[in-house]
Design an enzyme around this catalytic site. Sequence first.
Site, mmCIF file in Angstrom:
data_model
loop_
_atom_site.group_PDB
_atom_site.id
_atom_site.type_symbol
_atom_site.label_atom_id
_atom_site.label_comp_id
_atom_site.label_asym_id
_atom_site.label_seq_id
_atom_site.Cartn_x
_atom_site.Cartn_y
_atom_site.Cartn_z
ATOM 1 N N SER A 199 0.825 -1.209 0.000
ATOM 2 C CA SER A 199 0.000 0.000 0.000
ATOM 3 C C SER A 199 0.864 1.266 0.000
ATOM 4 O O SER A 199 1.660 1.443 -0.911
ATOM 5 C CB SER A 199 -0.965 -0.064 1.181
ATOM 6 O OG SER A 199 -1.983 0.862 1.003
ATOM 7 N N ASP A 227 -0.222 -4.388 -3.801
ATOM 8 C CA ASP A 227 -1.390 -3.530 -3.927
ATOM 9 C C ASP A 227 -1.095 -2.080 -3.500
ATOM 10 O O ASP A 227 -1.630 -1.582 -2.508
ATOM 11 C CB ASP A 227 -2.581 -4.096 -3.141
ATOM 12 C CG ASP A 227 -3.895 -3.777 -3.850
ATOM 13 O OD1 ASP A 227 -3.901 -3.667 -5.082
ATOM 14 O OD2 ASP A 227 -4.922 -3.612 -3.167
ATOM 15 N N ARG A 241 5.222 8.920 -6.922
ATOM 16 C CA ARG A 241 4.732 7.563 -6.613
ATOM 17 C C ARG A 241 5.765 6.546 -7.076
ATOM 18 O O ARG A 241 6.758 6.900 -7.707
ATOM 19 C CB ARG A 241 3.399 7.326 -7.338
ATOM 20 C CG ARG A 241 3.511 7.491 -8.861
ATOM 21 C CD ARG A 241 2.274 6.961 -9.568
ATOM 22 N NE ARG A 241 2.258 7.281 -10.976
ATOM 23 C CZ ARG A 241 2.858 6.562 -11.931
ATOM 24 N NH1 ARG A 241 3.576 5.485 -11.605
ATOM 25 N NH2 ARG A 241 2.780 6.921 -13.197
ATOM 26 N N ASP A 243 7.255 3.992 -9.515
ATOM 27 C CA ASP A 243 7.159 3.705 -10.942
ATOM 28 C C ASP A 243 8.368 2.871 -11.340
ATOM 29 O O ASP A 243 9.253 2.619 -10.518
ATOM 30 C CB ASP A 243 7.035 4.990 -11.768
ATOM 31 C CG ASP A 243 8.393 5.600 -12.045
ATOM 32 O OD1 ASP A 243 9.091 5.931 -11.071
ATOM 33 O OD2 ASP A 243 8.760 5.739 -13.220
ATOM 34 N N ASP A 246 12.180 3.358 -10.496
ATOM 35 C CA ASP A 246 12.678 3.342 -9.121
ATOM 36 C C ASP A 246 13.573 2.145 -8.814
ATOM 37 O O ASP A 246 14.248 2.115 -7.785
ATOM 38 C CB ASP A 246 11.508 3.386 -8.129
ATOM 39 C CG ASP A 246 10.775 4.728 -8.202
ATOM 40 O OD1 ASP A 246 11.420 5.730 -8.555
ATOM 41 O OD2 ASP A 246 9.567 4.771 -7.914
ATOM 42 N N HIS A 297 -7.449 -5.875 -0.472
ATOM 43 C CA HIS A 297 -6.241 -5.059 -0.386
ATOM 44 C C HIS A 297 -5.115 -5.851 0.295
ATOM 45 O O HIS A 297 -3.947 -5.649 -0.008
ATOM 46 C CB HIS A 297 -6.576 -3.789 0.390
ATOM 47 C CG HIS A 297 -5.529 -2.718 0.343
ATOM 48 N ND1 HIS A 297 -4.875 -2.363 -0.809
ATOM 49 C CD2 HIS A 297 -5.028 -1.913 1.309
ATOM 50 C CE1 HIS A 297 -4.013 -1.382 -0.539
ATOM 51 N NE2 HIS A 297 -4.085 -1.108 0.742
#
Length: 500
Positions: A199, A227, A241, A243, A246, A297
Amino acid sequence: MPAIGAVQEAVLLHLLNINLLMDLGAHPPEMAASIADSFAPNVEEECWKIYGQTTCFSLTSPWVNASRPVIRAPKSPGEIGTTFKLFTRLNDTFPATLDPGNLGTVLSAPFIPDRPFKVISHGYLSYGTVSWVKMMKGELLRASDQNVIVVDWSGGAQPPYTQAVANIRLVGAQLAYLIYSLNRFADVPISSFHLIGHSLGAHLSGHAGTYLRESYGLYLPRITALDPAEPYFNDTHTITRLDHSDALFVDVIHTDDSPILGFPLSLGMTQPIGHLDFYPNGGGEQPGCSGGMKCQHHRAITYFTESIRQSCPMTGVACPSYQEFMDGECWGCDQEHPCSPMGLESTNLPVQPLTKLFLHTRDRSPYCGYHYRVSVEVSNTTQARDHDGEFAIIHLRLVGNKDKSRPIQLSEKSHYYEAGTVHRQVILTHDLGHLETMGVTFEYPGSMFNIMSWRLKRPRLHLKSITVEPLGHNIAWRYCFKNEVQQAGMEYVLSSKNSC
Ligand SMILES: *[C@@H]1O[C@H](CO)[C@@H](O)[C@H](O)[C@H]1NC(C)=O
Ligand SMILES: *[C@@H]1O[C@H](CO)[C@@H](O)[C@H](O)[C@H]1NC(C)=O
Ligand SMILES: *[C@@H]1O[C@H](CO)[C@@H](O)[C@H](O)[C@H]1NC(C)=O
Ligand SMILES: *[C@@H]1O[C@H](CO)[C@@H](O)[C@H](O)[C@H]1NC(C)=O
């Protein structure tokens, strides 16, 4: 009036935060003191000293935009109180605490220098000793004697969500510094590190990858995202974020796409963001998850943890869509539709980033299984064409030399089997070994409400053959019916004698 639109969106996202909390069983915080305050920060950046190094966090675009309407600065390192615990087989019950601010604790820690480092990060409202982290750590150490570092940033994972979203930027920088220290001062090769995050922990791992690259010129070999969180990360700049830039390999497991109480966003990301993006069961509803989106999740964690034992394969097949995967159009594990295991054993494929892979799972542990493609060929004789097709639900029983399948129902609802057509479907079952026999029955779901089912003649199917193919092997068992007419309720057993 775009300004009002933006404010409305901010209000919606604040409500979303509160909804997220309620759904996760926490108490909603006081309504944010003033949306306007946090919405229009009057500073452009906030700087903190991270282990003696001044690090600044921009509070301007792209960190704030329509998809991230509320911008907050990360809290101070003291308030977040990040800890890093090192576990090995020898130090499983008494982990060592690594404090990158005190290099001695890192250098003298009982890590195994030539073994991999698995770094686990939890998500929003969670903490480092949560049961799934313990289980994953346990499975990793059972599988091999290696180093497991657990990142506990629970002090920063508290509501409101927008604050936690801000805090992972700082925790990512801290984690990057720890990895840099191990690399620079303890000679641990950068190729030893594998970050695993759930998460918000997935995006935290992405931030660590960015800092390692930009501040230290180090390229993480792998990040596994379980997730990854969607609110504040969908449709945003890649810098904000996780991607695929990274790490050299970013594998993502997507298991939740259920809308949060009427909002279009879900807890888990729907858009692909890695090199390989796995969508078990289509990435939405997970079998056996009656608990809804929170269960979904968390399912990504369960799949990954189970993959460590490798009790059976979790093979994902590259395919443009789940429907095409289910219809058997992406098959063969070949160049056109390559396959990769999902979970620990996943490796990159010679494909473009953002490649989607699909697979089925079972509805309970062990979730893994063996995929087979079943093709039902309907006869094209004059008799079959005159009969004009039939609605039916076909049931199969497959028996191999290793095991037999549970009863397989080829379609949930009745399906129209028309002369001269082939119906393909991908199913998941045990490892059957070499296929020996298949039992075929069909039911005729006739109903007074279904005009199409009003027939004077007895329902019958005109099947010519059934073909069963195991995924990843170049084998096809094709068995033909002796007589191309079948009646409802009767079982037709085909064996290798019927090979055709
Ligand atoms: C590692 O474990 C041993 C005993 O299992 C313990 O004595 C030692 O203190 C641990 N090391 C650290 C750094 O915590
Ligand atoms: C937010 O920023 C990203 C990257 O700059 C951009 O692609 C996206 O369209 C923006 N989102 C919205 C909703 O404005
Ligand atoms: C996520 O962003 C995409 C654009 O990249 C957009 O089409 C989609 O609707 C967004 N999803 C949600 C749930 O908002
Ligand atoms: C079925 O038979 C008809 C008539 O011979 C033929 O036109 C048609 O192409 C056949 N269909 C298939 C799928 O073979």
